[in-house]
Scaffold this active site. Sequence first.
Site, PDB file in Angstrom:
ATOM      1  N   LYS A   1       4.288   0.635  -0.311  1.00 31.75           N
ATOM      2  CA  LYS A   1       3.304   0.015  -0.706  1.00 31.75           C
ATOM      3  C   LYS A   1       3.628  -0.913  -1.926  1.00 31.75           C
ATOM      4  O   LYS A   1       4.318  -0.481  -2.869  1.00 31.75           O
ATOM      5  CB  LYS A   1       2.197   0.921  -1.187  1.00 31.75           C
ATOM      6  CG  LYS A   1       0.854   0.211  -1.764  1.00 31.75           C
ATOM      7  CD  LYS A   1       0.037   0.032  -0.585  1.00 31.75           C
ATOM      8  CE  LYS A   1      -1.263  -0.492  -1.205  1.00 31.75           C
ATOM      9  NZ  LYS A   1      -1.154  -1.984  -1.133  1.00 31.75           N
TER      10      LYS A   1
ATOM     11  N   LYS B   1       5.359   4.722  -9.566  1.00 30.41           N
ATOM     12  CA  LYS B   1       4.106   4.671  -9.803  1.00 30.41           C
ATOM     13  C   LYS B   1       3.163   5.680  -8.872  1.00 30.41           C
ATOM     14  O   LYS B   1       2.403   6.563  -9.209  1.00 30.41           O
ATOM     15  CB  LYS B   1       3.386   3.471  -9.634  1.00 30.41           C
ATOM     16  CG  LYS B   1       3.753   2.431 -10.928  1.00 30.41           C
ATOM     17  CD  LYS B   1       2.961   1.174 -10.549  1.00 30.41           C
ATOM     18  CE  LYS B   1       3.580   0.161 -11.383  1.00 30.41           C
ATOM     19  NZ  LYS B   1       2.786  -1.400 -11.160  1.00 30.41           N
TER      20      LYS B   1
ATOM     21  N   THR C   1      -6.448  -2.658 -11.996  1.00 31.26           N
ATOM     22  CA  THR C   1      -5.449  -2.419 -12.938  1.00 31.26           C
ATOM     23  C   THR C   1      -5.953  -2.707 -14.290  1.00 31.26           C
ATOM     24  O   THR C   1      -5.408  -1.960 -15.114  1.00 31.26           O
ATOM     25  CB  THR C   1      -4.469  -3.637 -12.586  1.00 31.26           C
ATOM     26  OG1 THR C   1      -3.907  -3.944 -11.166  1.00 31.26           O
ATOM     27  CG2 THR C   1      -3.305  -3.734 -13.557  1.00 31.26           C
TER      28      THR C   1
ATOM     29  N   LYS D   1       7.956  -4.149  -2.617  1.00 30.18           N
ATOM     30  CA  LYS D   1       7.598  -5.387  -3.272  1.00 30.18           C
ATOM     31  C   LYS D   1       7.910  -6.493  -2.626  1.00 30.18           C
ATOM     32  O   LYS D   1       8.770  -6.404  -2.049  1.00 30.18           O
ATOM     33  CB  LYS D   1       8.041  -5.393  -4.775  1.00 30.18           C
ATOM     34  CG  LYS D   1       7.553  -6.171  -5.659  1.00 30.18           C
ATOM     35  CD  LYS D   1       6.054  -5.398  -6.196  1.00 30.18           C
ATOM     36  CE  LYS D   1       5.241  -6.319  -7.251  1.00 30.18           C
ATOM     37  NZ  LYS D   1       4.225  -5.478  -7.552  1.00 30.18           N
TER      38      LYS D   1
ATOM     39  N   ASN E   1      -5.630 -12.299 -14.430  1.00 29.33           N
ATOM     40  CA  ASN E   1      -6.548 -11.287 -13.693  1.00 29.33           C
ATOM     41  C   ASN E   1      -6.284 -10.016 -14.702  1.00 29.33           C
ATOM     42  O   ASN E   1      -7.627  -9.564 -14.944  1.00 29.33           O
ATOM     43  CB  ASN E   1      -5.984 -11.269 -12.453  1.00 29.33           C
ATOM     44  CG  ASN E   1      -7.118 -10.149 -11.632  1.00 29.33           C
ATOM     45  OD1 ASN E   1      -8.337 -10.561 -11.673  1.00 29.33           O
ATOM     46  ND2 ASN E   1      -6.396  -8.982 -11.303  1.00 29.33           N
TER      47      ASN E   1
ATOM     48  N   SER F   1      -5.710   0.356  -4.483  1.00 32.67           N
ATOM     49  CA  SER F   1      -5.198  -0.012  -3.168  1.00 32.67           C
ATOM     50  C   SER F   1      -5.194   1.164  -2.053  1.00 32.67           C
ATOM     51  O   SER F   1      -5.609   0.989  -0.907  1.00 32.67           O
ATOM     52  CB  SER F   1      -3.882  -0.602  -3.182  1.00 32.67           C
ATOM     53  OG  SER F   1      -3.852  -1.839  -3.551  1.00 32.67           O
TER      54      SER F   1
END
Length: 403
Positions: free
Chosen positions: A57, A81, A177, A93, A208, A335
């Site tokens: 992910k 994470k 986030t 990524k 963001n 997510s």
Amino acid sequence: MLKEAVDILGYSNEVFEFLKEPMRFLEVNIPVKMDNGQTKVFTGYRAQHNDANGPTKGGIRFHPDVTADEVKALAGWMSLKCGITGLPYGGAKGGIVCDPRNMSMNELERLSRGYVRAVSQLVGPTKDIPAPDMYTNSQIMAWMLDEYDHIREFDSPGFITGKPLVLGGSEGRETATSKGVLYTLQMVSELQNMPLEGMKVIVQGFGNVGGYLAYYLHEIGVKVVGIADALGAIYDADGLNIPDLLGRRDSFGIVTAQFENVITNEQLLEQECDVLIPAAIGGVITTENADKLKCKFVVEAANGPTTKEAIQMLNERGVLVVPDILANSGGVIVSYFEWCQNNQGYYWTKETVEERLKEKIHASFTNIQNTAEQFGINMKTAAYVEGIRKIAEASGLRGWINL
């Protein structure tokens, strides 16, 4: 720091050798017909660090400075994470070397679709699930979803997260986030016995993550005394009018161009505050400025904003550093929630999403704090220990490595 954490856990050197590089890495060329009729070839990357715990992910960033090494490092951090937050994922990524600020919407759409075509054999809802990252958003995720659906010839909303709500996105994903950083800061304030109301905070970054975070802090009575974007920074010891600044910024989070008396990002980091939150790019706190920071603690909202040597210097000064792989994990947590909702075909309220996000952040923070106390180490190293433990155990049980 990876090697240090492996040694603390008492694992063999082969664990370090196994985890220091991604299991898979793909570099692709993406031809895109530009609006002027010419074809430009863009370079794209996808790194999959480890899939022992489940599908990988991780986000996809569009940025002119994207490199292969950066993408590989970010995939590794994403694995950590997922480990510390207990998600059934490994880290991945992606990135494309481009400058979206100089591209039209049609060019961005063609680039987004081209990237999916290039990596389609490696990604999917049970293999590798992309998401937004730097300079990508829900619209880009929608184009990528549509392209993947055309390739696979069936509707697959779980292929990608960070989508618009109408296409299977989750409530609370866009702000996840920032909310995660906020919940982490609340835990830190309790740990340090320091009330949030009236606390002076600098948020370095106003996109963001930084923008939403500054707004949430302002709403609960925190005094946001400094913000920064790609062009410069603004500082006011009496506090900034965050709603006004948010109303002025452009689609790339730029607002300082409208003001005089702008300082540099580097100067902002050294201004007086209670909490410094780097929320933009990596490597901004180094040995050159670590001894100049005038904050009580640092909360890493960006990926890798503080070098290992700088963390050591801050520790010696008594400045607590809350690690990025904890503080900014809200994005991957929600997510995961979006992916679960897509798989179930049942969608949650915003209140449910935020409540479950807060539970995850609190549990992860507590585990890391306990690990730090158990081994007598800082929170950054403790986060690595917790993240590596889960990846290594799963890899060992599969018979891939000996612990």
